[in-house]
Design a protein around this motif. Structure first.
Motif, short mmCIF file in Angstrom:
data_model
loop_
_atom_site.label_atom_id
_atom_site.label_comp_id
_atom_site.label_asym_id
_atom_site.label_seq_id
_atom_site.Cartn_x
_atom_site.Cartn_y
_atom_site.Cartn_z
N UNK A 105 0.83 -1.21 0.00
CA UNK A 105 0.00 0.00 0.00
C UNK A 105 0.86 1.26 0.00
N UNK A 106 2.05 1.20 0.59
CA UNK A 106 2.92 2.38 0.63
C UNK A 106 3.50 2.72 -0.75
N UNK A 107 3.42 1.81 -1.69
CA UNK A 107 3.93 2.04 -3.05
C UNK A 107 2.90 2.73 -3.94
N UNK A 108 1.68 2.91 -3.44
CA UNK A 108 0.63 3.54 -4.22
C UNK A 108 0.77 5.05 -4.14
N UNK A 109 0.76 5.71 -5.32
CA UNK A 109 0.89 7.16 -5.38
C UNK A 109 -0.21 7.71 -6.29
N UNK A 110 -1.06 8.60 -5.83
CA UNK A 110 -1.08 9.24 -4.52
C UNK A 110 -1.50 8.25 -3.44
N UNK A 111 -1.05 8.54 -2.22
CA UNK A 111 -1.33 7.68 -1.08
C UNK A 111 -2.83 7.54 -0.89
N UNK A 112 -3.32 6.31 -0.70
CA UNK A 112 -4.76 6.11 -0.52
C UNK A 112 -5.27 6.76 0.76
N UNK A 113 -6.36 7.49 0.64
CA UNK A 113 -7.00 8.08 1.81
C UNK A 113 -7.92 7.06 2.46
N UNK A 114 -8.38 6.12 1.68
CA UNK A 114 -9.26 5.07 2.18
C UNK A 114 -8.67 3.73 1.83
N UNK A 115 -9.53 2.74 1.60
CA UNK A 115 -9.01 1.42 1.26
C UNK A 115 -8.34 1.39 -0.11
N UNK A 116 -7.31 0.57 -0.22
CA UNK A 116 -6.61 0.41 -1.49
C UNK A 116 -7.28 -0.70 -2.29
N UNK A 117 -7.23 -0.56 -3.62
CA UNK A 117 -7.79 -1.54 -4.54
C UNK A 117 -6.64 -2.07 -5.38
N UNK A 118 -6.62 -3.39 -5.62
CA UNK A 118 -5.54 -4.01 -6.37
C UNK A 118 -6.11 -4.80 -7.55
N UNK A 119 -5.34 -4.84 -8.64
CA UNK A 119 -5.71 -5.66 -9.77
C UNK A 119 -4.45 -6.14 -10.48
N UNK A 120 -4.59 -7.20 -11.28
CA UNK A 120 -3.46 -7.74 -12.00
C UNK A 120 -3.67 -7.57 -13.50
N UNK A 121 -2.57 -7.55 -14.22
CA UNK A 121 -2.58 -7.55 -15.67
C UNK A 121 -1.57 -8.60 -16.15
N UNK A 122 -1.72 -9.02 -17.38
CA UNK A 122 -0.71 -9.87 -17.98
C UNK A 122 -0.30 -9.27 -19.32
N UNK A 123 0.91 -9.55 -19.70
CA UNK A 123 1.40 -9.20 -21.02
C UNK A 123 2.02 -10.47 -21.59
N UNK A 124 1.44 -10.95 -22.71
CA UNK A 124 1.84 -12.26 -23.20
C UNK A 124 1.77 -12.30 -24.72
N UNK A 125 2.90 -12.58 -25.33
CA UNK A 125 2.97 -12.82 -26.78
C UNK A 125 2.84 -14.33 -26.97
N UNK A 126 1.67 -14.86 -26.62
CA UNK A 126 1.48 -16.32 -26.62
C UNK A 126 1.53 -16.94 -28.02
N UNK A 127 1.22 -16.16 -29.06
CA UNK A 127 1.28 -16.72 -30.41
C UNK A 127 2.66 -16.63 -31.04
N UNK A 128 3.60 -15.99 -30.33
CA UNK A 128 4.99 -15.97 -30.78
C UNK A 128 5.31 -15.11 -31.97
N UNK A 129 4.46 -14.10 -32.26
CA UNK A 129 4.74 -13.26 -33.44
C UNK A 129 5.61 -12.05 -33.10
N UNK A 130 6.08 -11.94 -31.88
CA UNK A 130 6.95 -10.84 -31.49
C UNK A 130 6.23 -9.62 -30.93
N UNK A 131 4.90 -9.65 -30.90
CA UNK A 131 4.11 -8.52 -30.39
C UNK A 131 3.11 -9.03 -29.35
N UNK A 132 3.25 -8.57 -28.12
CA UNK A 132 2.37 -9.00 -27.04
C UNK A 132 1.05 -8.22 -27.06
#
Length: 164
Positions: A105-132
């Motif tokens: 939570x301390x890495x969030x900028x601006x600092x959260x005044x209330x509860x922090x919300x988190x989410x994930x992303x992926x970056x994947x060039x799964x088809x192997x064409x060089x562009x994710x």
């Protein structure tokens, strides 16, 4: 006219005084940061289960998973990158353990005044064409569910699909 000049002078004085007190507050906040950074070396794992209903063809097994955090109440504030890690997967479904710093939570900028919300992303060039993250690559299925996660030591489920 004289009253307007006095009001202007008073307003300018107030702004100057508030400007003088602001740096002091910043330095107080900064002085507490080193204490928080001592816990950066310790981390916990976020267990994420990736699944999908499609048949996935994976030519490039390397993907990057990123965790972002933001103030839940600030709609226009950008999310802050907390951590990211590269993995290799040859099939879906799969489960990973993403190391998360205890002071996430301390890495969030601006600092959260209330509860922090988190989410994930992926970056994947799964088809192997060089562009994710392009047509033909495996991506998060935002239509099924937004990839919000909770840092509560419970496995989190993320749905995947092939971008079309």
């Amino acid at each position: 006219m004289r009253n307007h000049l006095l009001l202007f002078a008073a307003a300018a004085g107030t702004l100057m005084l508030s400007g003088c007190t602001q740096p002091q507050n910043k330095s107080t906040a900064e002085s507490s940061t080193p204490a928080a950074s001592t816990s950066e070396t310790s981390s916990e794992n976020l267990t994420i289960e990736f699944s999908g209903a499609e048949n996935f063809t994976i030519k490039n097994p390397k993907l990057t998973v990123s965790l972002y955090g933001m103030d839940e109440k600030l709609a226009d504030a950008p999310a802050s990158l907390i951590t990211q890690k590269e993995y290799e997967q040859k099939s879906v479904p799969f489960t990973i353990d993403l190391p998360v710093p205890k002071d996430a939570e301390s890495k969030i900028n601006p600092k959260p005044a209330g509860p922090a919300k988190y989410y994930v992303t992926i970056s994947w060039d799964s088809d192997g064409n060089g562009k994710a993250d392009e047509k033909g690559d495996i991506f998060i299925d935002y239509d099924k569910q937004f990839p919000n996660v909770k840092l509560n030591n419970e496995p989190q489920k993320i749905y995947l699909k092939v971008l079309k």
